[in-house]
Design an enzyme around this catalytic site. Structure first.
Site, PDB file in Angstrom:
ATOM      1  N   ASP A 146    -128.806 -14.983 -23.388  1.00  0.00           N
ATOM      2  CA  ASP A 146    -128.708 -13.795 -22.553  1.00  0.00           C
ATOM      3  C   ASP A 146    -130.057 -13.085 -22.499  1.00  0.00           C
ATOM      4  O   ASP A 146    -131.057 -13.586 -23.023  1.00  0.00           O
ATOM      5  CB  ASP A 146    -127.608 -12.870 -23.073  1.00  0.00           C
ATOM      6  CG  ASP A 146    -127.911 -12.338 -24.465  1.00  0.00           C
ATOM      7  OD1 ASP A 146    -128.704 -12.970 -25.186  1.00  0.00           O
ATOM      8  OD2 ASP A 146    -127.363 -11.291 -24.853  1.00  0.00           O
TER       9      ASP A 146
ATOM     10  N   ASP B  43    -131.576 -10.514 -23.944  1.00  0.00           N
ATOM     11  CA  ASP B  43    -132.362 -10.195 -25.142  1.00  0.00           C
ATOM     12  C   ASP B  43    -132.316 -11.300 -26.192  1.00  0.00           C
ATOM     13  O   ASP B  43    -132.780 -11.105 -27.308  1.00  0.00           O
ATOM     14  CB  ASP B  43    -131.918  -8.860 -25.747  1.00  0.00           C
ATOM     15  CG  ASP B  43    -130.514  -8.899 -26.329  1.00  0.00           C
ATOM     16  OD1 ASP B  43    -129.636  -9.528 -25.724  1.00  0.00           O
ATOM     17  OD2 ASP B  43    -130.293  -8.283 -27.388  1.00  0.00           O
TER      18      ASP B  43
ATOM     19  N   ASP C  52    -129.945 -12.889 -27.983  1.00  0.00           N
ATOM     20  CA  ASP C  52    -129.144 -12.921 -29.210  1.00  0.00           C
ATOM     21  C   ASP C  52    -127.792 -13.613 -29.019  1.00  0.00           C
ATOM     22  O   ASP C  52    -127.007 -13.714 -29.952  1.00  0.00           O
ATOM     23  CB  ASP C  52    -128.946 -11.511 -29.787  1.00  0.00           C
ATOM     24  CG  ASP C  52    -128.059 -10.617 -28.937  1.00  0.00           C
ATOM     25  OD1 ASP C  52    -127.768 -10.973 -27.775  1.00  0.00           O
ATOM     26  OD2 ASP C  52    -127.653  -9.546 -29.434  1.00  0.00           O
TER      27      ASP C  52
ATOM     28  N   SER D  54    -128.798  -6.363 -22.787  1.00  0.00           N
ATOM     29  CA  SER D  54    -128.230  -7.652 -23.173  1.00  0.00           C
ATOM     30  C   SER D  54    -127.882  -8.483 -21.942  1.00  0.00           C
ATOM     31  O   SER D  54    -128.756  -8.856 -21.181  1.00  0.00           O
ATOM     32  CB  SER D  54    -127.013  -7.424 -24.075  1.00  0.00           C
ATOM     33  OG  SER D  54    -126.528  -8.617 -24.599  1.00  0.00           O
TER      34      SER D  54
END
Length: 475
Positions: free
Chosen positions: A242, A244, A246, A101
């Protein structure tokens, strides 16, 4: 070993995950899916990853382990976590996302999805038990990597299709929007969708080296870059996410980041939600808005999802975190188009909701933000703050009113305390300081609210100084 489940999935040092541990947790997840009746041998399972250096090797180990566990594996490539989750729900498959993340590149993790969506805390406990049992049998920890049939284009296409009908045709045609690309897997999808809605797009800061962007505690370096780009290109907004994809990042026309909890509120109103579930770290002024009923939870998407499910039966319910990631558990209708539920953090929905609001008003984003009249809020973190140090501090502060008052004396007098997640303290002047150990990394987080920007900055700085002094006192 550093690996543990945090606020969202398994996290730890890349060197600990890249090897037998990746095979261990993939196999444990496979066993859990079968034991819980979520899947059978021969079923399809999906694997995707972010751009951090260790993710390709880890995902290959996971693919090999899942194949050996008896599953048909599909390689979803480098796609946003919400895109993977959406496709997994669409085809009724379990999925794993290899990502750390927003945390630095020397760390990584795995997010797990059953065919019904993101796993809950009880699922994490069951997977951990399977992993503990597997550790006793080293023969099952084969880390031989493998590849699988690539369906990345299908996963991307479904996510684009979902977001291409949320707004009207050319809804963003009057806006000039920067896309801070860095190393987020969402960057190309963001650009595609914005251009679909007619926006003029300026691409900024693409990087082949992984850049950790924390949308809840945006770094000084990132804010400096956003402000420079906003001025240079005369932008109406800058968007990003960020690693990834999400957690959304949206800045105003000056390059100042808009708080994620405000993006959540904007999204709730965009969807016409009657109930919103959000952690205790989100802005305390949300309830005063009066347009949505708010339910507060601990920090972490599993807690938000559980809170949303407890409220089911309401017309439209939404969840969001202070980082801006939004979640839905029921179908809804937007601009006459059905929107399928997506019970995991999504960054593109709140970005589009915010840009739609900006496009509908003859005001710059900074004025729109002020119109919500939320308390001034900010947050940051101290890195390399060990879990032992965090535990010692929290134990001390929870030992009694005297200990808490003594610790906070340089800042103010505590008059009210919430212990839902960390310690959220209201001071005698009405300002708030919230101290909370991170669930994802060895960090201590500090959240503050005050009635002016100046007071907010000073309170955050003083809070971080107190935390740092405590850490140093232990050595």
């Amino acid at each position: 070993m550093s690996l543990k489940f945090g606020t969202s999935g398994l996290r730890g040092l890349s060197v600990d995950l890249n090897g037998p541990a990746a095979a261990l947790y993939a196999t444990a997840f496979a066993r859990y899916l079968i034991a819980a009746g979520h899947a059978r041998k021969g079923d399809v399972i999906l694997v995707a990853r972010d751009f951090r250096p260790s993710s390709t090797a880890i995902s290959s180990i996971i693919i090999g382990a899942l194949i050996r566990a008896g599953f048909e594996v599909r390689n979803c490539g480098t796609v946003p976590t919400p895109a993977l989750a959406l496709y997994a729900l669409h085809v009724r498959s379990a999925a794993l996302m290899v990502t750390g993340s927003h945390i630095p590149a020397d760390r990584n993790g795995i997010k797990f999805y059953t065919p019904d969506g993101e796993i809950r805390k009880e699922d994490e406990e069951a997977i951990s038990r399977e992993a503990d049992a597997l550790r006793k049998d080293g023969n099952l920890l084969d880390e031989t990597p493998a590849d699988a049939f690539d369906i990345e284009s299908d996963v991307r296409a479904l996510f684009v299709e979902r977001n291409a009908t949320l707004l009207g045709p050319n809804a963003l045609s009057k806006l000039k929007i920067g896309v801070y690309e860095h190393s987020t897997v969402a960057r190309d999808i963001f650009t595609h969708v914005l251009k679909h809605y007619g926006a003029e797009v300026v691409l900024l800061g693409r990087s082949d080296i992984f850049v950790p962007v924390d949308t809840e505690a945006v770094s000084f370096e990132t804010v400096t870059a956003l402000r420079a780009w906003a001025s240079e290109h005369q932008l109406d907004a800058i968007i990003s996410a960020d690693g990834d994809g999400d957690r959304p990042l949206v800045s105003d026309e000056l390059g100042n980041p808009i708080r994620g909890d405000l993006l959540g509120l904007i999204t709730a109103e965009f969807l016409g939600a009657s109930v919103a579930v959000t952690p205790v770290t989100s802005n305390s002024g949300l309830e005063r808005r009066g347009t949505v009923k708010f339910i507060r939870t601990r920090v972490g998407s599993p807690f938000v999802i559980s809170g949303m499910e407890a409220e089911r039966g309401t017309d439209v319910i939404i969840g969001f975190e202070a980082n801006g990631g939004t979640l839905t558990v029921d179908p809804s209708t937007v601009n006459g188009t059905a929107l399928a539920p997506l019970p995991t953090r999504d960054s593109l929905l709140p970005i589009l909701a915010a840009l739609q609001l900006r496009a509908s008003r003859e005001q710059p984003f900074s004025a729109i933000v002020r119109s919500f009249s939320l308390p001034v809020a900010s947050s940051n973190r101290l890195e390399n703050f060990s879990s032992e140090s965090s535990l010692a501090l929290m134990t001390k502060l929870r030992s009694g009113q005297e200990a808490l008052t003594e610790f906070l004396l340089p800042i103010g007098i505590p008059v009210e305390v919430s212990d839902i997640d960390g310690l959220r303290v209201t001071l005698s002047d009405g300002s708030i300081i919230h101290l909370r150990p991170s669930g994802n990394a060895p960090e201590m987080r500090c959240y503050v609210e005050a009635d002016t920007e100046e007071k907010c900055r000073a309170l955050l700085q003083r809070g971080l100084e107190l935390l740092d002094a405590w850490r140093l006192s232990l050595y």
